[in-house]
Motif scaffolding. Structure first.
Motif, PDB file in Angstrom:
ATOM      1  N   PHE A 270       0.714  -1.443  -0.436  1.00 49.21           N
ATOM      2  CA  PHE A 270       0.245  -0.257   0.204  1.00 49.21           C
ATOM      3  C   PHE A 270       0.770   1.286  -0.003  1.00 49.21           C
ATOM      4  CE2 PHE A 270       0.198  -1.991   4.297  1.00 49.21           C
ATOM      5  CZ  PHE A 270       0.880  -1.156   4.859  1.00 49.21           C
ATOM      6  N   ASP A 271      -0.368   2.149  -0.698  1.00 54.52           N
ATOM      7  CA  ASP A 271       1.053   4.077   0.309  1.00 54.52           C
ATOM      8  C   ASP A 271       0.913   4.486   0.928  1.00 54.52           C
ATOM      9  OD1 ASP A 271       1.869   3.611  -2.983  1.00 54.52           O
ATOM     10  OD2 ASP A 271      -0.479   4.767  -3.388  1.00 54.52           O
ATOM     11  N   LEU A 272       1.942   4.779   1.902  1.00 55.59           N
ATOM     12  CA  LEU A 272       2.262   5.314   3.210  1.00 55.59           C
ATOM     13  C   LEU A 272       0.872   6.703   3.494  1.00 55.59           C
ATOM     14  CD1 LEU A 272       5.898   5.647   4.219  1.00 55.59           C
ATOM     15  CD2 LEU A 272       4.128   3.697   4.714  1.00 55.59           C
ATOM     16  N   ALA A 275       0.530  11.217   6.867  1.00 54.78           N
ATOM     17  CA  ALA A 275       1.037  11.239   8.167  1.00 54.78           C
ATOM     18  C   ALA A 275       2.126  10.380   8.370  1.00 54.78           C
ATOM     19  CB  ALA A 275      -0.524  10.647   9.355  1.00 54.78           C
ATOM     20  N   GLN A 276       1.672   8.574   7.645  1.00 54.38           N
ATOM     21  CA  GLN A 276       3.182   7.919   8.220  1.00 54.38           C
ATOM     22  C   GLN A 276       4.504   8.473   7.712  1.00 54.38           C
ATOM     23  OE1 GLN A 276       0.878   4.884   6.002  1.00 54.38           O
ATOM     24  NE2 GLN A 276       1.449   3.499   8.063  1.00 54.38           N
ATOM     25  N   ARG A 277       4.030   9.490   6.298  1.00 54.06           N
ATOM     26  CA  ARG A 277       5.254   9.884   5.527  1.00 54.06           C
ATOM     27  C   ARG A 277       5.428  11.412   7.059  1.00 54.06           C
ATOM     28  NH1 ARG A 277       5.072   8.417   0.495  1.00 54.06           N
ATOM     29  NH2 ARG A 277       2.691   8.241   0.210  1.00 54.06           N
ATOM     30  N   VAL A 301      -5.547   3.199  17.844  1.00 52.93           N
ATOM     31  CA  VAL A 301      -5.277   1.927  16.707  1.00 52.93           C
ATOM     32  C   VAL A 301      -5.934   1.463  15.645  1.00 52.93           C
ATOM     33  CG1 VAL A 301      -6.686  -0.650  17.485  1.00 52.93           C
ATOM     34  CG2 VAL A 301      -6.307   1.696  19.379  1.00 52.93           C
ATOM     35  N   GLY A 302      -5.010   1.415  14.784  1.00 49.50           N
ATOM     36  CA  GLY A 302      -5.070   1.031  13.001  1.00 49.50           C
ATOM     37  C   GLY A 302      -4.486   1.697  12.351  1.00 49.50           C
ATOM     38  N   SER A 303      -3.985   2.598  13.079  1.00 48.83           N
ATOM     39  CA  SER A 303      -2.894   4.261  11.656  1.00 48.83           C
ATOM     40  C   SER A 303      -1.963   3.441  11.391  1.00 48.83           C
ATOM     41  CB  SER A 303      -2.948   5.587  12.662  1.00 48.83           C
ATOM     42  OG  SER A 303      -2.408   4.865  14.804  1.00 48.83           O
ATOM     43  N   GLY A 304      -1.571   2.751  11.724  1.00 49.24           N
ATOM     44  CA  GLY A 304      -0.394   2.233  10.930  1.00 49.24           C
ATOM     45  C   GLY A 304       0.630   2.592  12.452  1.00 49.24           C
ATOM     46  N   LYS A 305       1.747   2.205  12.821  1.00 50.51           N
ATOM     47  CA  LYS A 305       2.571   2.678  13.612  1.00 50.51           C
ATOM     48  C   LYS A 305       3.218   1.631  13.691  1.00 50.51           C
ATOM     49  CE  LYS A 305       0.197   2.835  18.190  1.00 50.51           C
ATOM     50  NZ  LYS A 305      -1.592   2.054  17.204  1.00 50.51           N
ATOM     51  N   THR A 306       3.143   0.190  13.306  1.00 51.54           N
ATOM     52  CA  THR A 306       4.352  -0.904  12.813  1.00 51.54           C
ATOM     53  C   THR A 306       4.938  -0.267  11.863  1.00 51.54           C
ATOM     54  OG1 THR A 306       2.156  -2.275  13.408  1.00 51.54           O
ATOM     55  CG2 THR A 306       4.597  -3.443  12.511  1.00 51.54           C
ATOM     56  N   VAL A 307       4.505  -0.322  10.682  1.00 48.84           N
ATOM     57  CA  VAL A 307       5.556   0.946   9.805  1.00 48.84           C
ATOM     58  C   VAL A 307       6.143   1.600   9.777  1.00 48.84           C
ATOM     59  CG1 VAL A 307       4.873   1.456   7.394  1.00 48.84           C
ATOM     60  CG2 VAL A 307       3.384  -0.349   8.049  1.00 48.84           C
ATOM     61  N   GLY A 468      -9.807   2.834   2.968  1.00 48.09           N
ATOM     62  CA  GLY A 468      -9.912   1.729   2.446  1.00 48.09           C
ATOM     63  C   GLY A 468     -11.321   0.969   4.329  1.00 48.09           C
ATOM     64  N   ARG A 469     -10.762   1.579   5.047  1.00 50.65           N
ATOM     65  CA  ARG A 469     -10.829   0.686   6.619  1.00 50.65           C
ATOM     66  C   ARG A 469     -12.649   1.860   6.620  1.00 50.65           C
ATOM     67  NH1 ARG A 469      -6.155   0.925  10.252  1.00 50.65           N
ATOM     68  NH2 ARG A 469      -4.911   0.187   8.583  1.00 50.65           N
ATOM     69  N   THR A 470     -13.080   0.241   7.098  1.00 54.41           N
ATOM     70  CA  THR A 470     -14.410  -0.113   7.006  1.00 54.41           C
ATOM     71  C   THR A 470     -14.860   0.507   8.198  1.00 54.41           C
ATOM     72  OG1 THR A 470     -13.987  -2.113   7.593  1.00 54.41           O
ATOM     73  CG2 THR A 470     -14.949  -1.475   5.692  1.00 54.41           C
TER      74      THR A 470
HETATM   75  P1  ADP Z   1      -1.235  -0.165  14.561  1.00 55.28           P
HETATM   76  O1  ADP Z   1      -0.981   1.416  14.945  1.00 55.28           O
HETATM   77  O2  ADP Z   1      -2.764  -0.227  15.581  1.00 55.28           O
HETATM   78  O3  ADP Z   1       0.044  -0.319  15.411  1.00 55.28           O
HETATM   79  P2  ADP Z   1      -0.794  -1.539  12.319  1.00 55.28           P
HETATM   80  O4  ADP Z   1       0.526  -1.054  12.635  1.00 55.28           O
HETATM   81  O5  ADP Z   1      -1.083  -2.542  13.138  1.00 55.28           O
HETATM   82  O6  ADP Z   1      -1.593  -0.285  13.122  1.00 55.28           O
HETATM   83  O7  ADP Z   1      -1.557  -1.632  10.822  1.00 55.28           O
HETATM   84  C1  ADP Z   1      -3.173  -2.049  10.709  1.00 55.28           C
HETATM   85  C2  ADP Z   1      -3.233  -2.679   9.776  1.00 55.28           C
HETATM   86  O8  ADP Z   1      -3.195  -1.000   8.867  1.00 55.28           O
HETATM   87  C3  ADP Z   1      -2.344  -3.113   9.185  1.00 55.28           C
HETATM   88  O9  ADP Z   1      -3.237  -4.671   8.469  1.00 55.28           O
HETATM   89  C4  ADP Z   1      -1.621  -3.120   7.866  1.00 55.28           C
HETATM   90  O10 ADP Z   1      -0.305  -3.362   7.657  1.00 55.28           O
HETATM   91  C5  ADP Z   1      -2.133  -1.518   7.753  1.00 55.28           C
HETATM   92  N1  ADP Z   1      -1.731  -1.026   7.104  1.00 55.28           N
HETATM   93  C6  ADP Z   1      -0.920   0.375   8.149  1.00 55.28           C
HETATM   94  N2  ADP Z   1      -0.196   1.553   6.500  1.00 55.28           N
HETATM   95  C7  ADP Z   1      -1.189   1.129   5.877  1.00 55.28           C
HETATM   96  C8  ADP Z   1      -1.305   1.975   4.682  1.00 55.28           C
HETATM   97  N3  ADP Z   1      -1.328   2.540   4.578  1.00 55.28           N
HETATM   98  N4  ADP Z   1      -2.416   1.915   3.588  1.00 55.28           N
HETATM   99  C9  ADP Z   1      -3.138   0.644   4.134  1.00 55.28           C
HETATM  100  N5  ADP Z   1      -2.522  -0.188   5.098  1.00 55.28           N
HETATM  101  C10 ADP Z   1      -2.187   0.359   5.774  1.00 55.28           C
END
Ligand code: ADP
Ligand code: MG
Length: 711
Positions: A270-272, A275-277, A301-307, A468-470
């Motif tokens: 996916f694209d960042l 905010a992630q960027r 929660v779900g904001s994509g912190k792992t990346v 795309g989050r529901t």
């Molecule tokens: P959290 O902030 O809760 O730790 P995660 O890092 O677990 O969130 O990410 C939640 C989900 O969203 C994961 O399945 C991840 O692959 C997905 N995700 C993260 N960044 C993006 C993005 N930019 N676009 C789409 N999906 C993403």
């Protein structure tokens, strides 16, 4: 003149006993309420103010409504009621009418209220045998103070300290302070002008003796600013000191064919988000800079912190250093390990010692469960730099773990990471460098609160959800019977559900029995025929894992659990979250629990079940129904609960937040932060403000600042 005025330090060194009228008894009474020095006395601010010109008269009181009125006490009598309760009856009144006060079970009122005294009474007015009456009103005795505005001080019945005693002493202290030199004002005129703040002498005088309410408000603005400025100076000064004294690593900037960060980001499906960027840029900039990073990442929660975490760790790896990822529990550490392996599998890193010039990126897991053999292997490879990323629990920073060159540490869901832990990290390193630290939390707190609670950190915010989050539909159901059919029909569609059992008085034993009872009821009743599992704090580790594995694989339809599922559990196929007796949970906790669903492509639902008994509980649930934005919810939480909960333990100790409120005074927190940053500058700035620096020590002495900064 500012230079010759009396400093707060000087006031602190003058005991109240030096004031006229303070003998041993009064000295003791004052010390019981924390007033020992003249400074304490001047900081013993009025609890409220009475504006005589605006007080209602007895004739203006309305039956059935609350009213406040200034009266003269005429007669006091005490007796016992037929059922043995003590009853004190007071006759009082003003020029316009008479009022009767009754107090049940407050026998001391007979001694407190004397004929001829002036008192302000506040309470609900009713009628009794044709005359006006208040039952157990709030009473403020104001002695014979004259003037339009009367300050009412916190009184202590136990210590025998009355508002007018304090008032008289404050008067004496003000007279003596102002007569000679007045107070010195260490806040530069330029700063005062910027915010239209009155001078300090003026502020202390008018907070106690305002001519009008406007004057009091001006005084309050100034004193609030001072309180917040001192806190920010303490935090900023400490932050800068740490940065100056610790040697960090200048990580390599982006570039090169084999830049692992770039490769990782390219490989993402996916694209960042924007905010992630932005946050990755902030982190990269910090890491390139030689000052050790200490940054807090707040992201719902779900904001994509792992990346973001992985990008941070790989930035360290890019220059030949190592990264560590620390999770609060073994389950989460393992989940992270699997997740990171999946993200980085097959990736290589440059290695000049290797014939090919590169080797596979090496990721390892270290928890208390790691086998002795693996432990030995890791212990050998880690100092040699052969492990690039180490994922684990607190075991990572324990004795005996030695990195070759630890470059970055990411800490997940660990709110405070204090001075000691940082020292421990430095000790884990062969070189005397401090790694860059990123602390992540999914519990957002309002910006201004973060500035205070995490004032020694830089803060990044992921304030955007991936597209795309529901959305999660949240409903509040008084009757749980309405919920189970939805659970059954979702399960029939192939989805899964969580049922969270009520918290019972913070007692694990009771939580467990409540979860067991709910589990029994549901499996035999509303959810019979479904595959239901049970998870709580007393379930053994093996069983817990087995249950989680079954739920994850879809072999269980419903998971009945206590709040153990709050953090991190990730099962995208779960689309229903039922929270029983939801009113018992706080906003942050409800939000975390709700975050367990809405992780897949299907629309998810969250049911808040049960009735509420307080307006606050109703507002909490209404807020959750209204929004899924964690930051908005954090603001609501702050409004409802006040800063006490955020400051936590700190609030109980001595602290300097007397007038200021992180809630009411949000803009002042920001102003104070900005001024503190400007004054401290790169560390030498406080030299220009020695008196302020001294005040910080006075109010937030070493102990207090340590407390502020510790976990
Ligand atoms: P959290 O902030 O809760 O730790 P995660 O890092 O677990 O969130 O990410 C939640 C989900 O969203 C994961 O399945 C991840 O692959 C997905 N995700 C993260 N960044 C993006 C993005 N930019 N676009 C789409 N999906 C993403
Ligand atoms: Mg996470």
């Amino acid at each position: 003149m500012a230079e010759t005025g009396i400093t707060l330090r000087e006031l602190d060194s003058r005991p109240v006993a030096d004031l006229k009228g303070v003998g041993p008894a009064r000295e003791k009474a004052l010390s019981a309420v924390g007033v020992v020095s003249v400074l304490d006395l001047l900081g013993y601010y009025p609890r409220r103010y009475l504006d005589r010109s605006r007080e209602a008269t007895v004739a203006e009181l309305t039956t059935g409504a609350e009213g406040m009125v200034l009266v003269r006490i005429e007669r006091v009598s005490a007796r016992r009621t037929r059922n043995g309760r003590s009853l004190v009856e007071v006759r009082c009144g003003d020029d316009t009418g008479r009022l009767r006060l009754t107090f049940f079970n407050q026998p001391w009122r007979e001694r407190q209220l004397r004929e001829g005294m002036q008192a302000v009474v506040f309470g609900k007015v009713d009628e009794y045998r044709g005359s006006l009456q208040m039952t157990s009103p709030v009473v403020d005795l104001i002695g014979d103070r004259t003037g339009r505005i009367v300050a009412v001080y916190p009184q202590s019945e136990a210590a025998g300290l009355h508002s007018w005693d304090v008032d008289a002493l404050v008067g004496e202290a003000l007279r003596r302070t102002m007569k000679v030199r007045g107070l010195s004002d260490p806040v530069p005129a330029e700063v005062r002008n910027r915010y239209r703040l009155v001078e300090r002498s003026e502020a202390y005088r008018t907070i106690h003796r305002p001519e009008g309410m406007h004057e009091m408000l001006e005084a309050r603005r100034r004193l609030v600013f001072d309180e917040l400025l001192r806190i920010q100076l303490a935090l900023v000064r400490r932050k800068v000191e740490l940065e100056r004294t610790a040697t960090g690593i200048s990580h390599a900037p982006a570039g090169g064919d084999a830049d692992p960060v770039a490769l990782f980001l390219e490989r993402l499906a996916f694209d960042l988000t924007g905010a992630q960027r932005r946050v990755i840029d902030e982190i990269t900039e910090d890491m390139i800079c030689p000052v050790p990073m200490h940054r807090l990442l707040q992201g719902d929660v779900g904001s994509g912190k792992t990346v973001v975490a992985v990008a941070c760790l790989l930035t360290a790896v890019r220059g030949g250093h190592q990264g560590a990822l620390m999770a609060p529990t073994e389950v989460l550490a393992e989940q992270h390990y699997q997740g990171v392996e999946a993200l980085l599998g097959g990736m290589t890193v440059e290695d000049p010692n290797n014939l090919l010039g590169h080797r596979p990126l090496k990721i390892d897991l270290l928890t208390n469960r790691t086998t002795a053999a693996d432990r030995r292997r890791i212990a050998a490879e880690l100092p040699a730099g052969q492990v690039d990323l180490l994922i684990g629990t607190h075991a990572l920073i324990q004795e005996g773990v030695e990195f070759g060159s630890l470059g970055a540490v990411v800490i997940d869901e660990q709110h405070r990471f204090g001075v000691e832990q940082r020292a421990a990290l430095r000790d884990r390193n062969r070189e005397e460098t401090v790694p860059d630290v990123l602390v992540m939390t999914a519990t957002p707190i309002p910006r201004t609160a973060a500035m205070t609670v995490y004032g020694d950190l830089d803060v990044s915010v992921l304030d955007e959800q991936p597209p795309g989050r529901t959305p999660i539909e949240t409903r509040w159901c008084e009757d749980e019977a309405d919920v189970w059919p939805v659970v059954c029909s979702e399960v029939a569609e192939g989805r899964q559900a969580y049922v969270v059992c009520p918290l019972i008085d913070e007692s694990e034993t009771l939580d467990v029995s409540s979860a067991e009872a709910t589990f029994g009821d549901l499996s035999d009743g509303s959810l019979s025929g479904l595959r239901v599992g049970l998870l709580h704090g007393r379930v053994g580790r093996a069983e817990k894992e087995e249950t989680m594995r079954l739920f994850r694989s879809g072999a269980l339809d419903v998971l009945v659990a206590t709040t153990v599922i709050e953090v991190g559990v990730d099962v995208p196929n779960a689309t229903v979250m039922v929270i029983l007796d939801a009113a018992r949970f706080g906003i942050a906790q409800l939000h975390q629990l709700r975050g367990r669903v809405g992780r897949g492509t299907q629309v998810s639902q969250c049911f808040l079940v049960g009735s509420v008994s307080t307006p606050d509980a109703e507002e909490r649930l209404a807020a959750l129904v209204r929004t899924t934005d964690g930051f908005e919810l954090a603001e609501v939480d702050l409004d409802l609960r006040g800063e006490g909960t955020i400051m936590g333990e700190r609030q109980k100790g001595r602290n300097d937040l007397r007038l200021a409120s992180l809630r009411r005074d949000r803009e002042w927190v920001e102003a104070a932060r900005a001024e503190a940053l400007a004054m401290v500058g790169d560390g030498s700035g406080m030299d220009d403000h020695p008196e302020l620096a001294d005040e910080v020590d006075l109010f937030l002495g070493e102990d207090e600042s340590d407390y502020l900064l510790k976990s």
